[in-house]
Design an enzyme around this catalytic site. Structure first.
Site, PDB file in Angstrom:
ATOM      1  N   SER A  28       0.840  -1.207   0.000  1.00 29.73           N
ATOM      2  CA  SER A  28       0.000   0.000   0.000  1.00 29.73           C
ATOM      3  C   SER A  28       0.874   1.257   0.000  1.00 29.73           C
ATOM      4  CB  SER A  28      -0.929   0.017   1.227  1.00 29.73           C
ATOM      5  OG  SER A  28      -0.178  -0.083   2.418  1.00 29.73           O
ATOM      6  N   HIS A 161     -39.696  22.543 -10.928  1.00 32.11           N
ATOM      7  CA  HIS A 161     -39.787  21.654 -12.114  1.00 32.11           C
ATOM      8  C   HIS A 161     -39.093  22.288 -13.323  1.00 32.11           C
ATOM      9  CE1 HIS A 161     -43.054  19.577  -9.871  1.00 32.11           C
ATOM     10  NE2 HIS A 161     -43.344  20.810  -9.504  1.00 32.11           N
ATOM     11  N   SER A 282     -13.950  24.349 -28.656  1.00 33.54           N
ATOM     12  CA  SER A 282     -14.115  23.062 -29.315  1.00 33.54           C
ATOM     13  C   SER A 282     -13.049  22.936 -30.396  1.00 33.54           C
ATOM     14  CB  SER A 282     -15.508  22.997 -29.940  1.00 33.54           C
ATOM     15  OG  SER A 282     -15.523  22.040 -30.979  1.00 33.54           O
ATOM     16  N   LYS A 288     -17.579  27.725 -30.445  1.00 36.08           N
ATOM     17  CA  LYS A 288     -17.960  27.215 -29.138  1.00 36.08           C
ATOM     18  C   LYS A 288     -17.157  27.791 -27.976  1.00 36.08           C
ATOM     19  CE  LYS A 288     -20.425  24.228 -28.173  1.00 36.08           C
ATOM     20  NZ  LYS A 288     -20.361  22.765 -28.334  1.00 36.08           N
ATOM     21  N   GLU A 295     -19.109  21.435 -15.813  1.00 42.40           N
ATOM     22  CA  GLU A 295     -19.417  20.088 -16.310  1.00 42.40           C
ATOM     23  C   GLU A 295     -18.556  19.038 -15.618  1.00 42.40           C
ATOM     24  OE1 GLU A 295     -20.527  20.046 -20.889  1.00 42.40           O
ATOM     25  OE2 GLU A 295     -18.842  21.366 -20.510  1.00 42.40           O
ATOM     26  N   GLN A 327      -7.243  -2.043   4.457  1.00 46.46           N
ATOM     27  CA  GLN A 327      -6.237  -1.307   3.689  1.00 46.46           C
ATOM     28  C   GLN A 327      -6.873  -0.653   2.457  1.00 46.46           C
ATOM     29  OE1 GLN A 327      -2.171  -2.866   3.380  1.00 46.46           O
ATOM     30  NE2 GLN A 327      -2.529  -3.045   1.172  1.00 46.46           N
TER      31      GLN A 327
HETATM   32  N1  ARG Z   1      -1.277  -1.111   5.495  1.00 48.89           N
HETATM   33  C1  ARG Z   1      -2.210  -1.569   6.474  1.00 48.89           C
HETATM   34  C2  ARG Z   1      -3.562  -0.880   6.289  1.00 48.89           C
HETATM   35  O1  ARG Z   1      -3.593   0.076   5.606  1.00 48.89           O
HETATM   36  C3  ARG Z   1      -1.695  -1.280   7.847  1.00 48.89           C
HETATM   37  C4  ARG Z   1      -2.139  -2.226   8.911  1.00 48.89           C
HETATM   38  C5  ARG Z   1      -1.693  -3.611   8.554  1.00 48.89           C
HETATM   39  N2  ARG Z   1      -1.789  -4.502   9.654  1.00 48.89           N
HETATM   40  C6  ARG Z   1      -1.485  -5.744   9.496  1.00 48.89           C
HETATM   41  N3  ARG Z   1      -1.501  -6.505  10.541  1.00 48.89           N
HETATM   42  N4  ARG Z   1      -1.178  -6.272   8.341  1.00 48.89           N
HETATM   43  O2  ARG Z   1      -4.569  -1.284   6.820  1.00 48.89           O
END
Ligand code: ARG
Length: 464
Positions: A28, A161, A282, A288, A295, A327
């Site tokens: 992550s 309306h 455009s 245009k 939008e 996560q």
């Molecule tokens: N990257 C994890 C999350 O965003 C952090 C916590 C992960 N905990 C674990 N025991 N793997 O949730």
């Protein structure tokens, strides 16, 4: 290396290294690195508390704090190398700290789990976003007050309306949005209360046997309180859902406003002119000038609603307590924050460059029997029951449609054919200004009421 043993911070019980495909799938860091500042701030407070409880020496604390500051500087300078094999922001920072300062760094994670750590980071991040959103909402609200003041006294049709309904002041219409974004601000303030509670100390989910002082950490990090149940704490994302639901409401309001700006800037309406610098052309039609900003804001509401749906669906069916599913909360939260803050900022800027075609708007109030309700109200004031009055005016409108004229084109005699209580003063009543100014009920569009509302808003926003 064949069969190399795991090098992870959690690798003790593993015989094999993690598959690279698994590392890629579970990481992550590519997105949670934006939490680095909060992770470091939280770690410093945690370390300070550990030292106060003799779980770290003062020297160890000093080297942890310095080490974390050095990491923060590196990240900010762009010289820190984030590694996906270290999964997330927590382990990237912790590993770098251990590499930099040795054994003291390895003590930092005492009495803490990534489960309460990520909850902390997310709360700190969202608390900051609440404050940022409040400022952005105020910018938009100020822009409406400026427009209301600038066009005070000018009229336009109010619609139901999307049919012309009753004449209103342009300022009244502007102040409607001031109110809407005011509620959004209140909602954010309320949401902030539930965000601003310290989760750290829940540890993995059951609390910790080590001697910690959660209240001290709460004070160091400016939290109002500590969470009451460790199991609830490590699996709770209510605060994130609440925040994104506030985001959704803001974006919906922006989207409704955008829809009006798109309509109003069309040739058919020609009520507003959006400044050239906020429009695009455009590539094929040279004539245009497109209202792309409203939008896109309208279109982006789909993303924000999508983020809310993602979070809600993510949480449904999760058993207590922490599950790795959580996560998946980060990207929808970040996307909602980015989308809504960018939309608010550009909307405020665009509103500051908006011109109303007041003549055209006033002209639009002159047709469509827009003061028919005023005739009905007039009859009511002359003791005609409202339902009868409604019928009388309906017949008068029908006869005008047949003749191809407006109510105000009828002579007094012609009007009296519909009801003998009608007198000469009806012409003032049926005039657009007369109609607007008669609506003196609290919250109504009468000039006096709108002037009050604008003045109150100017005071609230510290303007003029
Ligand atoms: N990257 C994890 C999350 O965003 C952090 C916590 C992960 N905990 C674990 N025991 N793997 O949730």
């Amino acid at each position: 290396m064949e069969n190399r043993k795991s090098q992870k911070l959690w690798g003790g019980r593993f015989e094999e290294a993690t598959a690279t495909s698994v590392e890629a799938f579970t990481e992550s860091i590519s997105y949670d690195k934006r939490l680095y500042r909060y992770d470091i701030e939280g770690s410093k407070a945690h370390a300070t508390m550990l030292a106060a409880n003799k779980l770290l020496s003062q020297d160890e604390l000093a080297s942890i704090v310095d080490g974390l500051s050095a990491i923060e500087t590196k990240i900010e300078e762009g010289t820190f190398s984030f590694k996906s094999e270290l999964e997330d922001i927590h382990m990237n920072i912790e590993k770098a700290l251990i590499d930099a300062i040795g054994p003291a760094g390895a003590k930092l994670h005492s009495a803490r789990s990534r489960n309460d750590q990520i909850a902390l980071d997310l709360r700190l991040y969202l608390r900051d976003q609440c404050d940022g959103f409040t400022a952005l909402l105020d910018d938009v609200r100020r822009a409406f007050v400026v427009l209301a003041r600038k066009y005070m006294g000018q009229v336009m049709p109010g619609y139901t309306h999307l049919q012309r309904a009753q004449p209103v002041l342009i300022a009244h219409h502007m102040m409607a949005y001031y109110e809407m974004f005011g509620r959004d601000k209140e909602r954010i303030a309320d949401c902030r209360k539930r965000i601003n509670i310290l989760p750290l100390g829940a540890a993995a989910m059951a609390g910790t046997g080590l001697p910690i002082d959660r209240e001290m950490v709460a004070e160091l990090l400016d939290f109002d309180a500590v969470t009451a149940n460790s199991m609830d704490t490590s699996g709770d994302r209510d605060f994130a859902i609440e925040f994104v639901s506030c985001c959704t409401m803001i974006q919906l309001h922006l989207s409704r406003l955008s829809e009006e700006l798109v309509l109003w800037s069309s040739q058919e309406f020609s009520f507003v002119q959006i400044a050239d610098k906020f429009c695009t052309g455009s590539s094929i039609m040279p004539q245009k000038k497109n209202p792309d900003i409203p939008e896109l804001i309208r279109g982006k509401s789909g993303r924000v609603v999508g983020s809310l749906m993602s979070l809600i669906t993510l949480m449904k069916g999760l058993p207590l307590t922490y599950n790795r599913d959580l996560q998946e909360d980060k990207e929808p939260v970040f996307d909602a924050v980015d989308t809504v803050s960018a939309s608010l900022a550009i909307m405020a800027e665009m509103l500051g460059n908006l011109q109303f075609n007041t003549e055209r708007m006033e002209d639009a109030t002159k047709t469509g029997f827009i003061t028919a309700t005023d005739l009905a109200d007039y009859l009511v004031l002359h003791n005609v029951p409202f339902r009868d009055a409604h019928g009388i005016v309906g017949r008068a409108v029908a006869s005008c449609i047949e003749k191809g004229c407006e109510l105000t084109d009828l002579s007094l005699e012609e009007m009296r054919e519909f009801s003998p209580v009608i007198d000469r003063d009806i012409f003032e009543v049926l005039s657009v200004k007369g109609s607007v100014n008669s609506r003196k009920s609290t919250g109504g569009t009468a000039s006096a009421r709108v002037e009050e509302a604008v003045r109150t808003a100017e005071k609230q926003m510290g303007m003029g």
